[in-house]
Design a protein around this motif. Structure first.
Motif, PDB file in Angstrom:
ATOM      1  N   TYR A 246      51.031  48.302  43.703  1.00 34.88           N
ATOM      2  CA  TYR A 246      50.686  47.476  42.555  1.00 34.88           C
ATOM      3  C   TYR A 246      50.219  46.081  42.947  1.00 34.88           C
TER       4      TYR A 246
ATOM      5  N   LYS B 129      47.087  44.837  41.355  1.00 40.37           N
ATOM      6  CA  LYS B 129      47.122  44.795  39.886  1.00 40.37           C
ATOM      7  C   LYS B 129      47.674  43.465  39.366  1.00 40.37           C
TER       8      LYS B 129
ATOM      9  N   ALA C 144      47.203  42.647  35.380  1.00 40.23           N
ATOM     10  CA  ALA C 144      46.400  43.869  35.430  1.00 40.23           C
ATOM     11  C   ALA C 144      45.343  43.882  34.333  1.00 40.23           C
TER      12      ALA C 144
END
Length: 170
Positions: free
Chosen positions: A60, A63, A79
């Protein structure tokens, strides 16, 4: 005019009383916001999500998803999916997140509808209607087990035990 030593002493005591009283009034007039959230009160950067059913890990970092806790409000952002506010309860090793709202910067912060809940998955959340009602509204919620938390790291396991979220303090 000559000031007697006795009246000078009285004047000093009087001035001390006035200054001390002003200090106490100033201190009691200040509102101190504190919480019992411990290490949870922080900005958390979601680094990885593990799918425990198939063993896959999703990075992640790119993001740029953040969770933050301040007092009784949780916020998620990043994100390119917007910013959302939630209520939360933190007891022992349990974190319950509920009542998601659009963060509309002072324009009422409306509750998300059932159709909008999928927007939160990019933030690592999968809130569901569990039949709870507050003020006539369905409460969408998700509960996590806090597997690890300290001033640097936090690991959450969702209630279905299918997702493990790894955070670092930001």
């Amino acid at each position: 005019m000559r000031i007697e030593p006795h009246s000078s002493k009285m004047m000093s005591k009087f001035l001390f009383f006035i200054l001390y009283s002003s200090f106490i009034i100033t201190l009691t007039g200040c509102e101190i916001n504190s919480s019992d959230n411990g290490d949870l009160d922080n900005w958390w950067y979601l680094r990885q999500v593990d799918n425990t059913t198939d063993g896959t890990n999703t990075d992640y970092v790119s993001k740029k998803v953040f969770w933050s806790y301040i007092g009784k409000i949780m916020q998620t952002q990043g994100a390119s999916a917007g910013t959302y506010l939630y209520r939360f309860e933190h007891k022992n090793n349990t974190l319950r997140v509920y009542s998601p709202r659009h963060h509309s910067k002072g324009k009422g912060d409306p509750l998300l509808t059932a159709d909008e809940l999928s927007k939160l998955t990019i933030h690592g959340l999968h809130l569901k209607d569990k039949g709870n009602i507050i003020d006539g509204e369905a409460v969408y919620e998700e509960t996590f087990t806090i597997e690890e938390i300290n001033s640097d790291r936090m690991t959450l396991l969702n209630e279905d035990k299918t997702l493990r979220l790894h955070f670092i303090a930001w």
